[in-house]
Design a protein around this motif. Structure first.
Motif, PDB file in Angstrom:
ATOM      1  N   ASP A  31       0.808  -1.220   0.000  1.00  0.00           N
ATOM      2  CA  ASP A  31       0.000   0.000   0.000  1.00  0.00           C
ATOM      3  C   ASP A  31       0.842   1.271   0.000  1.00  0.00           C
ATOM      4  O   ASP A  31       0.353   2.355   0.343  1.00  0.00           O
ATOM      5  N   VAL A  32       2.104   1.158  -0.394  1.00  0.00           N
ATOM      6  CA  VAL A  32       2.984   2.322  -0.480  1.00  0.00           C
ATOM      7  C   VAL A  32       3.533   2.418  -1.898  1.00  0.00           C
ATOM      8  O   VAL A  32       4.255   1.527  -2.352  1.00  0.00           O
ATOM      9  N   GLU A  33       3.183   3.479  -2.590  1.00  0.00           N
ATOM     10  CA  GLU A  33       3.635   3.661  -3.966  1.00  0.00           C
ATOM     11  C   GLU A  33       4.865   4.565  -4.011  1.00  0.00           C
ATOM     12  O   GLU A  33       4.908   5.589  -3.343  1.00  0.00           O
ATOM     13  N   GLY A  34       5.856   4.161  -4.807  1.00  0.00           N
ATOM     14  CA  GLY A  34       7.026   5.000  -5.031  1.00  0.00           C
ATOM     15  C   GLY A  34       8.157   4.697  -4.073  1.00  0.00           C
ATOM     16  O   GLY A  34       7.951   4.461  -2.877  1.00  0.00           O
ATOM     17  N   LEU A  35       9.368   4.710  -4.611  1.00  0.00           N
ATOM     18  CA  LEU A  35      10.553   4.387  -3.820  1.00  0.00           C
ATOM     19  C   LEU A  35      10.816   5.428  -2.735  1.00  0.00           C
ATOM     20  O   LEU A  35      11.244   5.090  -1.627  1.00  0.00           O
ATOM     21  N   GLN A  39      11.205   4.525   1.234  1.00  0.00           N
ATOM     22  CA  GLN A  39      12.406   4.822   2.019  1.00  0.00           C
ATOM     23  C   GLN A  39      12.080   5.686   3.225  1.00  0.00           C
ATOM     24  O   GLN A  39      12.643   5.496   4.313  1.00  0.00           O
ATOM     25  N   LEU A  40      11.150   6.621   3.051  1.00  0.00           N
ATOM     26  CA  LEU A  40      10.785   7.517   4.141  1.00  0.00           C
ATOM     27  C   LEU A  40       9.998   6.792   5.224  1.00  0.00           C
ATOM     28  O   LEU A  40      10.317   6.900   6.418  1.00  0.00           O
ATOM     29  N   GLU A  41       8.968   6.058   4.825  1.00  0.00           N
ATOM     30  CA  GLU A  41       8.040   5.458   5.785  1.00  0.00           C
ATOM     31  C   GLU A  41       8.510   4.111   6.319  1.00  0.00           C
ATOM     32  O   GLU A  41       8.175   3.743   7.453  1.00  0.00           O
ATOM     33  N   TRP A  42       9.263   3.371   5.512  1.00  0.00           N
ATOM     34  CA  TRP A  42       9.667   2.020   5.908  1.00  0.00           C
ATOM     35  C   TRP A  42      11.174   1.837   5.989  1.00  0.00           C
ATOM     36  O   TRP A  42      11.639   0.741   6.290  1.00  0.00           O
ATOM     37  N   GLY A  43      11.938   2.920   5.763  1.00  0.00           N
ATOM     38  CA  GLY A  43      13.390   2.831   5.864  1.00  0.00           C
ATOM     39  C   GLY A  43      13.874   2.340   7.224  1.00  0.00           C
ATOM     40  O   GLY A  43      14.733   1.441   7.296  1.00  0.00           O
ATOM     41  N   PRO A  44      13.352   2.886   8.339  1.00  0.00           N
ATOM     42  CA  PRO A  44      13.790   2.390   9.654  1.00  0.00           C
ATOM     43  C   PRO A  44      13.493   0.907   9.857  1.00  0.00           C
ATOM     44  O   PRO A  44      14.271   0.194  10.512  1.00  0.00           O
ATOM     45  N   PHE A  45      12.388   0.427   9.298  1.00  0.00           N
ATOM     46  CA  PHE A  45      12.076  -1.000   9.376  1.00  0.00           C
ATOM     47  C   PHE A  45      13.113  -1.814   8.619  1.00  0.00           C
ATOM     48  O   PHE A  45      13.604  -2.847   9.109  1.00  0.00           O
ATOM     49  N   ALA A  61       9.737  -1.112  -5.299  1.00  0.00           N
ATOM     50  CA  ALA A  61       8.494  -0.329  -5.308  1.00  0.00           C
ATOM     51  C   ALA A  61       7.461  -0.976  -6.226  1.00  0.00           C
ATOM     52  O   ALA A  61       7.777  -1.391  -7.343  1.00  0.00           O
ATOM     53  N   VAL A  62       6.228  -1.091  -5.749  1.00  0.00           N
ATOM     54  CA  VAL A  62       5.117  -1.589  -6.561  1.00  0.00           C
ATOM     55  C   VAL A  62       4.016  -0.544  -6.536  1.00  0.00           C
ATOM     56  O   VAL A  62       3.816   0.153  -5.532  1.00  0.00           O
TER      57      VAL A  62
END
Length: 289
Positions: A31-35, A39-45, A61-62
């Motif tokens: 549910d996240v579009e664009g690299l 990187q911003l929202e899931w980079g820490p994960f 990215a999908v």
């Protein structure tokens, strides 16, 4: 001999390069579009995942759930973070399996009516207009329809359905333009709690589901089982750090208070029942795509 040594050396170097490449796993979030957003929202994960597992991960990215399924089928992505409804279809199309459950707190849906509507049971909704959220959403469409079915109402033929955003559905219910709404319970309460001009008892929850099956990290069928098990074990052994990575960005606030748990495919049979009751018994296509 020297030529053989050179050839052998090149062969070993190539094999080593392949081995290194194989340990750089591709990771997608449905549910996240664009690299950039990934990187911003899931980079820490991703960073926490790499630290926990000792493996290297790279974002893939999908732009849709279908794209995620196609990437798994083509073996161009290895691990995918997804919701229950997406998983059921992706599993059918690709044989990907759940690896880790993202246990969201208070993850359930509800049927809401106005307290002065005269509607006191689910059966009273027969022939009435009910608003649901996004087409294909686990908690805003499939789950509320399943709740109606659990109480003996056919969500296909016994009601007049409409689909709209949660805020619009809430306003329509408030104005009496619809008789009920089906929604993620927690998300609807967030909207309701902003209604400072209405008495608290203006609405009532007519029925609610049990807690829904978890969001998840799923693994592609092509990933070796022993490697998937190693990643799973490492995540569970370091789950506090991995959870901190997931919840580091405010876009993932729905996971605040979460737990990471081992999960099996059978936990999603209830979601398969949701698809059937919503009129999609094959669950081999994404509803709304």
């Amino acid at each position: 001999m020297k030529l053989k040594s050179v050839v052998l050396g090149l062969g070993l170097a190539a094999a080593s390069a392949i081995a290194v490449a194989a340990d750089t796993w591709k990771l997608a979030v449905t549910d996240v579009e664009g690299l950039e957003r990934l990187q911003l929202e899931w980079g820490p994960f991703k960073e926490a995942l790499e630290t926990a597992t000792g493996e290297s991960f790279e974002f893939f990215a999908v732009n849709s759930r279908t794209a995620a399924a196609e990437a798994l089928r083509a073996k161009t992505v290895d691990f995918v973070v997804s919701g229950p409804a997406e998983y059921v279809v992706i599993n059918k199309l690709t044989q990907a399996t759940p690896l880790i459950g993202l246990g969201r707190p208070d993850y359930h849906c509800a049927i809401v009516v106005r307290a002065d509507s005269g509607i006191s049971t689910v059966a009273d909704l027969k022939g009435k207009k009910v608003a649901f959220g996004d087409i294909g959403s686990t908690s805003n469409m499939l789950c509320p329809m399943q709740v109606l079915a659990d109480y003996g109402l056919d969500p296909i033929n016994d009601i007049e359905k409409t689909h709209t955003s949660r805020n619009i559905a809430h306003e329509a219910l408030k104005a009496g333009d619809v008789d009920a709404l089906g929604s993620n319970a927690g998300s609807w309460l967030n909207v309701r709690n902003k209604e400072t001009d209405l008495p608290y008892g203006f609405f009532k929850m007519l029925a609610r589901s049990g807690d829904l099956p978890n969001d998840m990290i799923m693994v592609g069928a092509h990933v070796p089982a022993e490697k998937a098990e190693e990643v799973k074990t490492a995540i569970l052994e370091n789950k506090d750090a991995v959870i901190a990575g997931i919840t580091a960005h405010e876009e993932n606030d729905k996971y605040v208070g979460m737990d990471l748990v081992a999960i099996e495919d059978s936990a999603y049979d209830y979601v398969r029942s949701m698809y059937s009751n919503a009129g999609f018994p094959q669950f081999d296509n994404f509803i709304g795509d």
